[in-house]
Write a protein that holds these residues in place. Structure first.
Motif, PDB file in Angstrom:
ATOM      1  N   ASN A   1       1.410   5.218   5.573  1.00  0.00           N
ATOM      2  CA  ASN A   1       0.681   3.956   5.542  1.00  0.00           C
ATOM      3  C   ASN A   1       1.062   3.079   6.734  1.00  0.00           C
TER       4      ASN A   1
ATOM      5  N   GLU B   1       5.430   9.479  -3.022  1.00  0.00           N
ATOM      6  CA  GLU B   1       5.261   8.054  -2.720  1.00  0.00           C
ATOM      7  C   GLU B   1       6.000   7.661  -1.443  1.00  0.00           C
TER       8      GLU B   1
ATOM      9  N   LYS C   1       4.092   6.019   1.799  1.00  0.00           N
ATOM     10  CA  LYS C   1       4.429   4.710   2.361  1.00  0.00           C
ATOM     11  C   LYS C   1       4.754   4.833   3.852  1.00  0.00           C
TER      12      LYS C   1
ATOM     13  N   ALA D   1       1.235  -2.450  -0.049  1.00  0.00           N
ATOM     14  CA  ALA D   1       2.013  -1.307  -0.540  1.00  0.00           C
ATOM     15  C   ALA D   1       3.501  -1.532  -0.379  1.00  0.00           C
ATOM     16  N   GLN D   2       3.905  -2.311   0.625  1.00  0.00           N
ATOM     17  CA  GLN D   2       5.323  -2.552   0.855  1.00  0.00           C
ATOM     18  C   GLN D   2       5.910  -3.509  -0.177  1.00  0.00           C
TER      19      GLN D   2
ATOM     20  N   PHE E   1      -2.796   4.935  -3.304  1.00  0.00           N
ATOM     21  CA  PHE E   1      -2.299   3.656  -3.817  1.00  0.00           C
ATOM     22  C   PHE E   1      -3.384   2.994  -4.668  1.00  0.00           C
TER      23      PHE E   1
END
Length: 253
Positions: free
Chosen positions: A214, A207, A211, A247-248, A192
């Motif tokens: 993460n 990706e 996520k 990231a969200q 990221f």
């Protein structure tokens, strides 16, 4: 020297003016000890970094906050990794296999090497080649197995290590590399960061997995400590380690 990826490489151009560094820094939450796994991030006691921004606007703001840093050069970056940053009590541990090597210098590359989490063949060149935020010590054989394969969840295993790292094919038949559970979140946050700082797109399938990782593998004390140590060498931090929930708020890296 200080390096900054050019505005032309960052998605999406042009950049909008970012808030002064002092203002952003004041709005950033202090590093927090992880509260374990799960899909809910701890609510920060202070307003989140760049509150209200998301997607392209958030990418722009984070780029402005993190892109400017000192380029150590690759030899110096390797020296830092093997003698200080990842050297604990005289030993360096491979992030993929868990194998430890006793050393006080850069080892022979046929024994232990430096993993470019974002492969050189896919854009980790120039200053990016030496950026400590995505470099980790790895057993040379494991490093070779990973090669430049994307990260993913392996269904059919071709190679594996006792720590849980795997190379094989995913549910769609793509060749992917899966790191051990304790390094999955670190990989996600490193990529990221790289995507944000150097303007490189992460493929949608990869990706989605990153996520997920993460959230599953939350930031721990060691990752926070490493982030702070890198700041002393390079002058910048990985904002996705300081606040993993960022990231969200980005739909597409």
């Amino acid at each position: 020297m200080l390096v900054r990826s050019t505005a032309a490489t960052v998605r999406p151009p042009p950049f909008v003016p970012a808030a002064p560094a002092e203002a952003r820094r004041g709005a950033s939450p202090a590093p927090r000890a992880p509260q374990g796994g799960g899909d809910v991030f701890e609510t920060p006691s202070q307003p989140p970094r760049d509150e209200g921004l998301k997607d392209k606007a958030l990418i722009q703001a984070l780029h402005e906050a993190a892109a400017k840093h000192k380029d150590l050069g690759y030899n110096q970056a390797r020296k830092v990794i093997f003698t200080a940053l990842d050297n604990h009590e005289g030993k360096v541990k491979c992030v993929y296999t868990g194998r430890e090597l006793k050393t006080n210098k850069i080892p022979n590359s046929s024994d232990m090497n430096v993993e470019h989490t974002w492969p050189q063949s896919k854009g980790a060149t120039g200053a990016a080649k030496s950026d400590l935020h995505h470099l980790f010590p790895t057993d040379s054989k494991a490093n070779s197995q990973r090669s430049s394969h994307p990260f993913g969840e392996v269904r059919k295993v071709k190679w594996s290590s006792p720590s849980g790292a795997k190379l094989g094919t995913d549910a769609e038949g793509r060749t992917v590399f899966e790191p051990p559970p304790e390094h999955k979140g670190n990989v996600a946050r490193a990529l990221f960061y790289f995507s944000t700082v150097y303007g490189k797109a992460i493929p949608p399938a990869e990706e989605a997995v990153l996520k997920k990782w993460n959230v599953q593998d939350t930031v721990d004390a060691a990752e926070l400590t490493r982030n702070g140590a890198i700041e002393k060498y390079q002058g910048n931090r990985n904002p996705f380690v300081d606040d993993a929930s960022l990231a969200q708020r980005i739909a597409d890296f």
